[in-house]
Design a protein around this motif. Structure first.
Motif, PDB file in Angstrom:
ATOM      1  N   LEU A  88     -12.629  -1.197  -2.359  1.00 44.34           N
ATOM      2  CA  LEU A  88     -13.229  -0.457  -1.267  1.00 44.34           C
ATOM      3  C   LEU A  88     -14.742  -0.474  -1.427  1.00 44.34           C
ATOM      4  O   LEU A  88     -15.261  -0.899  -2.453  1.00 44.34           O
ATOM      5  N   ASN A  89     -15.446   0.002  -0.414  1.00 46.95           N
ATOM      6  CA  ASN A  89     -16.903   0.045  -0.468  1.00 46.95           C
ATOM      7  C   ASN A  89     -17.392   1.458  -0.725  1.00 46.95           C
ATOM      8  O   ASN A  89     -16.855   2.421  -0.182  1.00 46.95           O
ATOM      9  N   GLN A  90     -18.413   1.581  -1.564  1.00 49.47           N
ATOM     10  CA  GLN A  90     -19.163   2.814  -1.678  1.00 49.47           C
ATOM     11  C   GLN A  90     -20.634   2.464  -1.498  1.00 49.47           C
ATOM     12  O   GLN A  90     -21.011   1.285  -1.529  1.00 49.47           O
ATOM     13  N   PHE A  91     -21.471   3.477  -1.299  1.00 50.06           N
ATOM     14  CA  PHE A  91     -22.851   3.215  -0.901  1.00 50.06           C
ATOM     15  C   PHE A  91     -23.819   4.079  -1.701  1.00 50.06           C
ATOM     16  O   PHE A  91     -23.521   5.232  -2.019  1.00 50.06           O
ATOM     17  N   VAL A  92     -24.969   3.496  -2.010  1.00 57.36           N
ATOM     18  CA  VAL A  92     -26.034   4.182  -2.744  1.00 57.36           C
ATOM     19  C   VAL A  92     -27.284   4.152  -1.877  1.00 57.36           C
ATOM     20  O   VAL A  92     -27.680   3.084  -1.389  1.00 57.36           O
ATOM     21  N   ASP A  93     -27.925   5.313  -1.676  1.00 56.63           N
ATOM     22  CA  ASP A  93     -29.142   5.312  -0.875  1.00 56.63           C
ATOM     23  C   ASP A  93     -30.375   5.270  -1.770  1.00 56.63           C
ATOM     24  O   ASP A  93     -30.278   5.199  -2.999  1.00 56.63           O
ATOM     25  N   GLN A  94     -31.550   5.314  -1.166  1.00 54.05           N
ATOM     26  CA  GLN A  94     -32.798   5.174  -1.911  1.00 54.05           C
ATOM     27  C   GLN A  94     -33.119   6.390  -2.770  1.00 54.05           C
ATOM     28  O   GLN A  94     -34.006   6.334  -3.623  1.00 54.05           O
ATOM     29  N   ASN A  95     -32.408   7.488  -2.548  1.00 53.67           N
ATOM     30  CA  ASN A  95     -32.565   8.680  -3.379  1.00 53.67           C
ATOM     31  C   ASN A  95     -31.523   8.746  -4.483  1.00 53.67           C
ATOM     32  O   ASN A  95     -31.368   9.788  -5.121  1.00 53.67           O
ATOM     33  N   CYS A  96     -30.792   7.648  -4.685  1.00 57.48           N
ATOM     34  CA  CYS A  96     -29.750   7.550  -5.715  1.00 57.48           C
ATOM     35  C   CYS A  96     -28.546   8.432  -5.411  1.00 57.48           C
ATOM     36  O   CYS A  96     -27.749   8.733  -6.306  1.00 57.48           O
ATOM     37  N   ARG A  97     -28.397   8.856  -4.176  1.00 56.73           N
ATOM     38  CA  ARG A  97     -27.183   9.561  -3.768  1.00 56.73           C
ATOM     39  C   ARG A  97     -26.069   8.545  -3.543  1.00 56.73           C
ATOM     40  O   ARG A  97     -26.301   7.469  -2.991  1.00 56.73           O
ATOM     41  N   VAL A  98     -24.861   8.894  -3.971  1.00 56.95           N
ATOM     42  CA  VAL A  98     -23.718   7.992  -3.865  1.00 56.95           C
ATOM     43  C   VAL A  98     -22.748   8.545  -2.819  1.00 56.95           C
ATOM     44  O   VAL A  98     -22.431   9.740  -2.819  1.00 56.95           O
ATOM     45  N   TYR A  99     -22.280   7.674  -1.930  1.00 58.29           N
ATOM     46  CA  TYR A  99     -21.351   8.048  -0.866  1.00 58.29           C
ATOM     47  C   TYR A  99     -20.055   7.267  -1.065  1.00 58.29           C
ATOM     48  O   TYR A  99     -20.082   6.056  -1.284  1.00 58.29           O
ATOM     49  N   GLU A 100     -18.925   7.950  -0.966  1.00 57.14           N
ATOM     50  CA  GLU A 100     -17.655   7.317  -1.302  1.00 57.14           C
ATOM     51  C   GLU A 100     -17.227   6.268  -0.284  1.00 57.14           C
ATOM     52  O   GLU A 100     -16.432   5.382  -0.604  1.00 57.14           O
ATOM     53  N   ASP A 101     -17.725   6.342   0.940  1.00 51.17           N
ATOM     54  CA  ASP A 101     -17.465   5.314   1.940  1.00 51.17           C
ATOM     55  C   ASP A 101     -18.507   5.463   3.051  1.00 51.17           C
ATOM     56  O   ASP A 101     -19.386   6.326   2.988  1.00 51.17           O
ATOM     57  N   TRP A 102     -18.413   4.613   4.080  1.00 55.71           N
ATOM     58  CA  TRP A 102     -19.433   4.629   5.127  1.00 55.71           C
ATOM     59  C   TRP A 102     -19.367   5.897   5.964  1.00 55.71           C
ATOM     60  O   TRP A 102     -20.392   6.425   6.397  1.00 55.71           O
ATOM     61  N   ASP A 103     -18.172   6.403   6.204  1.00 56.32           N
ATOM     62  CA  ASP A 103     -18.053   7.655   6.951  1.00 56.32           C
ATOM     63  C   ASP A 103     -18.751   8.794   6.212  1.00 56.32           C
ATOM     64  O   ASP A 103     -19.367   9.670   6.834  1.00 56.32           O
ATOM     65  N   ASP A 104     -18.645   8.781   4.889  1.00 57.98           N
ATOM     66  CA  ASP A 104     -19.320   9.793   4.077  1.00 57.98           C
ATOM     67  C   ASP A 104     -20.831   9.680   4.256  1.00 57.98           C
ATOM     68  O   ASP A 104     -21.534  10.691   4.390  1.00 57.98           O
ATOM     69  N   PHE A 105     -21.346   8.454   4.282  1.00 60.32           N
ATOM     70  CA  PHE A 105     -22.785   8.269   4.498  1.00 60.32           C
ATOM     71  C   PHE A 105     -23.203   8.799   5.866  1.00 60.32           C
ATOM     72  O   PHE A 105     -24.198   9.525   5.988  1.00 60.32           O
ATOM     73  N   LEU A 106     -22.459   8.444   6.907  1.00 57.79           N
ATOM     74  CA  LEU A 106     -22.825   8.877   8.255  1.00 57.79           C
ATOM     75  C   LEU A 106     -22.768  10.397   8.397  1.00 57.79           C
ATOM     76  O   LEU A 106     -23.548  10.983   9.152  1.00 57.79           O
ATOM     77  N   SER A 107     -21.884  11.039   7.655  1.00 60.93           N
ATOM     78  CA  SER A 107     -21.713  12.489   7.774  1.00 60.93           C
ATOM     79  C   SER A 107     -22.665  13.284   6.896  1.00 60.93           C
ATOM     80  O   SER A 107     -22.987  14.438   7.212  1.00 60.93           O
ATOM     81  N   ASN A 108     -23.136  12.676   5.798  1.00 63.50           N
ATOM     82  CA  ASN A 108     -23.841  13.469   4.790  1.00 63.50           C
ATOM     83  C   ASN A 108     -25.182  12.911   4.335  1.00 63.50           C
ATOM     84  O   ASN A 108     -25.762  13.419   3.371  1.00 63.50           O
ATOM     85  N   ASN A 109     -25.690  11.869   4.989  1.00 65.05           N
ATOM     86  CA  ASN A 109     -26.982  11.345   4.554  1.00 65.05           C
ATOM     87  C   ASN A 109     -28.094  12.363   4.818  1.00 65.05           C
ATOM     88  O   ASN A 109     -27.949  13.265   5.645  1.00 65.05           O
ATOM     89  N   LEU A 110     -29.198  12.200   4.104  1.00 60.21           N
ATOM     90  CA  LEU A 110     -30.322  13.129   4.196  1.00 60.21           C
ATOM     91  C   LEU A 110     -31.498  12.539   4.971  1.00 60.21           C
ATOM     92  O   LEU A 110     -32.651  12.917   4.750  1.00 60.21           O
TER      93      LEU A 110
END
Length: 214
Positions: A133-155
């Motif tokens: 599966l895919n997980q994602f890391v943003d430029q603030n080193c926050r980790v998101y368990e999937d893309w939906d998590d990123f769309l719902s919880n990014n800063l």
């Protein structure tokens, strides 16, 4: 009318920019890095966040990356997060580290900006039959368990944004990139937002050292 025209212009510009990224990155699922190739990972993460370095790579002063000390510290924190949360990559692929960069285009107060997000495989130890599966890391080193998590919880700040559908550069039958448009979580609720725009390059020039895996 003027505001509507400006938004339409931004939509078209974002589509064109994402199409360019798709043509650049969409021919492979991952870029692969061996443990001894960490400077290439650092260079590519640096390009994605800051754009090209202003100095020549030097082993003694900038770790062969060309970036300033403060920038390099940030780059290495992001790389460490990518490595830490990809410890089970060998279960998915023989490579030491797999990473793919995507860009999110922002329309902040009618100004076009973009930020990098890093996609890495996520191994599910509870179900070995599942594909990676895919997980994602943003430029603030926050980790998101999937893309939906990123769309719902990014800063990201309050704005409209454009992103590759599902967090992956893929195309339709006409080889046009599949995109999503939406509003950041900060646009939908009152929340404390720590912007990543201070480290986002306003112009992205990509010359990645990549080993593609399809």
């Amino acid at each position: 009318m003027a505001e509507s025209a400006e938004k339409e212009t931004w939509h078209e510009e974002a589509k064109e920019e994402q199409q360019w990224y798709y043509e650049l990155f969409g021919d492979r699922d991952w870029d692969s890095y061996k443990e001894v190739e960490m400077e290439y990972l650092e260079r590519n993460v640096g390009h994605a966040i800051y754009g090209p370095p202003e100095k020549l790579p030097d082993e003694r002063t900038n770790g062969n990356t060309g970036y300033e000390t403060e920038e390099l510290e940030h780059i290495r924190k992001v790389c460490a997060t990518i490595k830490k949360h990809g410890r089970n990559l060998s279960k998915c692929n023989d490579s030491d580290i797999l990473m793919s960069v995507i860009f999110v285009c922002l329309n902040v107060e009618e100004r076009s900006r973009r930020v990098a997000v890093f996609r890495i495989p996520r191994y599910d130890p509870e179900d070995k039959s599942k594909q990676c599966l895919n997980q994602f890391v943003d430029q603030n080193c926050r980790v998101y368990e999937d893309w939906d998590d990123f769309l719902s919880n990014n800063l990201l700040p309050k704005c409209t944004y454009c992103y590759p559908a599902g967090g992956v550069y893929d195309g339709d039958e006409n080889d046009k990139v599949l995109l999503g448009f939406g509003e950041t979580p900060a646009s939908k609720a009152v929340s404390k937002v720590f912007s990543v725009l201070d480290t986002a390059s306003t112009v992205v020039t990509v010359s990645f050292c990549s080993w593609g895996i399809s």
